[in-house]
Enzyme design. Structure first.
Site, PDB file in Angstrom:
ATOM      1  CG  HIS A   5      -1.944   1.034   1.264  1.00  0.00           C
ATOM      2  ND1 HIS A   5      -1.965   2.014   2.222  1.00  0.00           N
ATOM      3  CD2 HIS A   5      -2.991   1.280   0.443  1.00  0.00           C
ATOM      4  CE1 HIS A   5      -2.996   2.817   2.009  1.00  0.00           C
ATOM      5  NE2 HIS A   5      -3.626   2.397   0.935  1.00  0.00           N
ATOM      6  CD  GLU A  32      -3.022   2.256  -2.905  1.00  0.00           C
ATOM      7  OE1 GLU A  32      -3.918   3.126  -3.067  1.00  0.00           O
ATOM      8  OE2 GLU A  32      -1.973   2.470  -2.249  1.00  0.00           O
ATOM      9  CG  ASP A  34      -2.576   7.051  -3.551  1.00  0.00           C
ATOM     10  OD1 ASP A  34      -3.720   6.670  -3.304  1.00  0.00           O
ATOM     11  OD2 ASP A  34      -1.577   6.710  -2.887  1.00  0.00           O
ATOM     12  CG  HIS A  47      -2.703   9.067   0.152  1.00  0.00           C
ATOM     13  ND1 HIS A  47      -3.103   9.768   1.281  1.00  0.00           N
ATOM     14  CD2 HIS A  47      -3.676   8.153  -0.080  1.00  0.00           C
ATOM     15  CE1 HIS A  47      -4.260   9.307   1.700  1.00  0.00           C
ATOM     16  NE2 HIS A  47      -4.632   8.326   0.897  1.00  0.00           N
ATOM     17  CD  GLU A 106      -7.209   6.302  -3.533  1.00  0.00           C
ATOM     18  OE1 GLU A 106      -7.930   7.181  -3.005  1.00  0.00           O
ATOM     19  OE2 GLU A 106      -6.447   5.573  -2.877  1.00  0.00           O
TER      20      GLU A 106
END
Length: 205
Positions: A5, A32, A34, A47, A106
């Protein structure tokens, strides 16, 4: 799939190359991250809405050019004084698209869907990528651009209405916080042929 993450964000400055590599070295088979857009239209991996909590800068990503952001030091949760730099989506894909891993990207800001989708296609990792967002309209836009794109909804909604809403746009995955996932919800998602990617898992050695 075991996603790192924001990379190995508990041990390295999050969403930086060192965090991504460290995540893979720790055994993750997915990353993962962003995506946000800079003042001059570049896609970068970051993020937070503001810079001051994770870097030595201030303001928002969208208030700065890529050249300005390159000068910042990204610390994340690192307590050793070690830092890394903000990385672009293109640089990230150049480094990691060739690995046999999955990606969860994301969408953090508005107007990044089309360019993010195009770049993922350019690097040949569409089949390995899930586009996610807390903003339902962002993943809906991805589906409108390419119905074959895999999307996931980051949400705290885990009822029948939410399942129906995701199915209506042809979505593939729910991504709730781990503590919200129940056996009942898993059963409903499986029956609807929807995947689940829980996030916020911190108690696994």
């Amino acid at each position: 799939i075991n996603y790192a993450h924001r990379g190995a964000s508990e041990y390295a400055p999050e969403n930086t190359l060192c965090a991504f590599y460290l995540g893979l070295l720790h055994g993750a088979n997915g990353i993962e991250t962003d995506v946000q857009k800079t003042k001059d239209g570049e896609l970068v991996l970051f993020h937070d809405n503001v810079l001051h909590d994770k870097t030595n800068g201030s303001g928002k990503i969208c208030d700065h050019t890529l050249e300005q952001l390159r000068k910042l030091q990204v610390y994340g949760k690192c307590t050793t004084g070690f830092y890394d730099r903000i990385v672009t989506l293109r640089e990230f894909l150049e480094k990691f698209s060739g690995y046999n891993i999955r990606f969860a990207i994301e969408l953090k800001g508005s107007d990044v869907e089309k360019e993010t989708l195009a770049m993922v296609k350019d690097y040949g990792v569409m089949e390995k990528t899930t586009f996610t967002s807390f903003r339902f309209e962002y993943i809906q836009k991805i589906k409108e651009l390419d119905e074959q794109a895999r999307v996931g909804w980051l949400t705290s909604e885990t009822d029948d209405k939410a399942i129906c809403r995701l199915l209506e746009i042809g979505g593939e995955e729910f991504a709730p916080k781990a503590e919200l996932v129940t056996p009942e919800f898993i059963k409903k998602c499986r029956e609807a042929r929807l995947g689940i990617r829980a996030w916020g898992v911190t108690n696994v050695l």
